[in-house]
Design a protein around this motif. Structure first.
Motif, PDB file in Angstrom:
ATOM      1  N   LEU A  69      38.083  22.164  30.596  1.00 22.89           N
ATOM      2  CA  LEU A  69      37.702  23.335  30.806  1.00 22.89           C
ATOM      3  C   LEU A  69      38.897  23.789  31.782  1.00 22.89           C
ATOM      4  N   PRO A  70      39.445  25.122  31.803  1.00 22.72           N
ATOM      5  CA  PRO A  70      40.693  25.324  32.589  1.00 22.72           C
ATOM      6  C   PRO A  70      40.030  25.836  33.734  1.00 22.72           C
ATOM      7  N   THR A  71      40.842  25.422  34.614  1.00 27.26           N
ATOM      8  CA  THR A  71      40.755  25.716  36.012  1.00 27.26           C
ATOM      9  C   THR A  71      41.531  26.665  36.960  1.00 27.26           C
ATOM     10  N   PRO A  72      41.174  27.839  37.611  1.00 29.44           N
ATOM     11  CA  PRO A  72      42.218  28.844  38.075  1.00 29.44           C
ATOM     12  C   PRO A  72      43.110  28.142  39.016  1.00 29.44           C
ATOM     13  N   ASN A  73      44.159  28.612  39.114  1.00 29.98           N
ATOM     14  CA  ASN A  73      45.242  28.038  40.126  1.00 29.98           C
ATOM     15  C   ASN A  73      45.229  28.862  41.460  1.00 29.98           C
ATOM     16  N   ASN A  74      44.386  28.522  42.420  1.00 31.77           N
ATOM     17  CA  ASN A  74      44.380  29.103  43.802  1.00 31.77           C
ATOM     18  C   ASN A  74      44.066  28.249  44.862  1.00 31.77           C
ATOM     19  N   ILE A  75      44.141  28.635  46.012  1.00 31.65           N
ATOM     20  CA  ILE A  75      43.756  27.688  47.182  1.00 31.65           C
ATOM     21  C   ILE A  75      42.391  27.106  47.323  1.00 31.65           C
ATOM     22  N   ILE A  76      41.283  27.854  46.818  1.00 31.46           N
ATOM     23  CA  ILE A  76      40.013  27.169  46.802  1.00 31.46           C
ATOM     24  C   ILE A  76      39.923  26.332  45.698  1.00 31.46           C
ATOM     25  N   ILE A  77      40.269  26.489  44.719  1.00 34.62           N
ATOM     26  CA  ILE A  77      40.530  25.387  43.544  1.00 34.62           C
ATOM     27  C   ILE A  77      41.254  24.081  43.843  1.00 34.62           C
ATOM     28  N   VAL A  78      42.367  24.246  44.577  1.00 33.39           N
ATOM     29  CA  VAL A  78      43.288  23.214  45.221  1.00 33.39           C
ATOM     30  C   VAL A  78      42.225  22.483  46.244  1.00 33.39           C
ATOM     31  N   MET A  79      41.820  23.070  47.006  1.00 35.14           N
ATOM     32  CA  MET A  79      40.927  22.468  47.957  1.00 35.14           C
ATOM     33  C   MET A  79      39.860  21.380  47.432  1.00 35.14           C
TER      34      MET A  79
END
Length: 241
Positions: free
Chosen positions: A197-207
């Motif tokens: 499943l795709p994941t958005p690219n933002n600071i929360i997801i990176v964390m």
């Protein structure tokens, strides 16, 4: 809470890392609230339904990820080696037991989540490559646990403590049922390709992805930091007043 080495031999799934990272974040929140309670900043019972369900969510995320990750390893390698992963997990579990025994000998952790994951992984591994079969057994265990009393052993813990020198209270314990069922359902999540499943690219997801990738070291160290931080604040406030 699996060691990073479990996925070193395969291409990592960003979604699975975020999934496991969410469990890590919730665990940190849970332990932070426990520390606040321990030092008298807040009052609540850990047996309140909210905290019981909160812990159940954390365990469900962690333990389903165990079976899920194991299935992914089998899909990438015909005869994968788990000995490095098992050794790290075994050492980590022993370290938790030793550290808690030295800090709180009357409540030390002798079968917490790391101990359970180690044992559950060994149980799940022979059938993880058969996700539907594994999930069927897992679902049967969970249904049987909640719908019947077949898997309830109310006197088992008190009986064990009579013959084994372990305290009746412990800081963390994970009973085999129904949680082994959650581990056994994990491979089905891999079979359904949820890790793609795709994941958005933002600071929360990176964390969250970072926390999921390094779940084991974070687990081992986070409470040392939180406990020291809350304890230091309490000490400063006591000195100020």
């Amino acid at each position: 809470m699996q060691p990073t080495s479990l996925c070193e031999s395969i291409k990592r799934s960003a979604f699975l890392d975020v999934y496991r990272g969410t469990a890590v974040l919730l665990m940190i929140i849970f332990h932070f609230c426990w520390d606040l309670r321990n030092f008298g900043f807040v009052e609540f019972s850990i047996y309140d339904p909210f905290w019981v369900y909160f812990r159940s969510v954390i365990l469900t995320l962690f333990l389903s990820a165990v079976g899920w990750s194991t299935y992914l390893v089998f899909t990438k390698k015909a005869n994968p080696s788990f000995w490095k992963r098992d050794l790290k997990l075994f050492i980590a579990a022993i370290a938790i037991s030793l550290a808690t025994y030295l800090a709180m000998p009357n409540q030390w952790i002798y079968f917490g989540i790391l101990h359970f994951i180690f044992i559950a992984s060994l149980i799940n591994r022979p059938i993880a490559k058969y996700p539907i079969f594994s999930a069927t057994i897992g679902a049967t265990i969970i249904v049987a646990y909640h719908a019947t009393d077949w898997l309830l052993f109310p006197n088992a813990f008190s009986t064990i403590t009579q013959y084994v020198a372990i305290p009746e209270r412990t800081l963390d314990i994970v009973f085999p049922f129904p949680w082994i069922g959650v581990v056994l359902i994990g491979p089905l999540l891999g079979y359904l390709h949820l890790h793609k499943l795709p994941t958005p690219n933002n600071i929360i997801i990176v964390m969250l992805s970072f926390m999921g990738r390094y779940a084991l070291p974070i687990y081992l160290l986070h409470q040392l930091v939180l406990f020291a931080l809350v304890g230091s604040v309490k000490m400063v406030l006591n000195l100020a007043y």
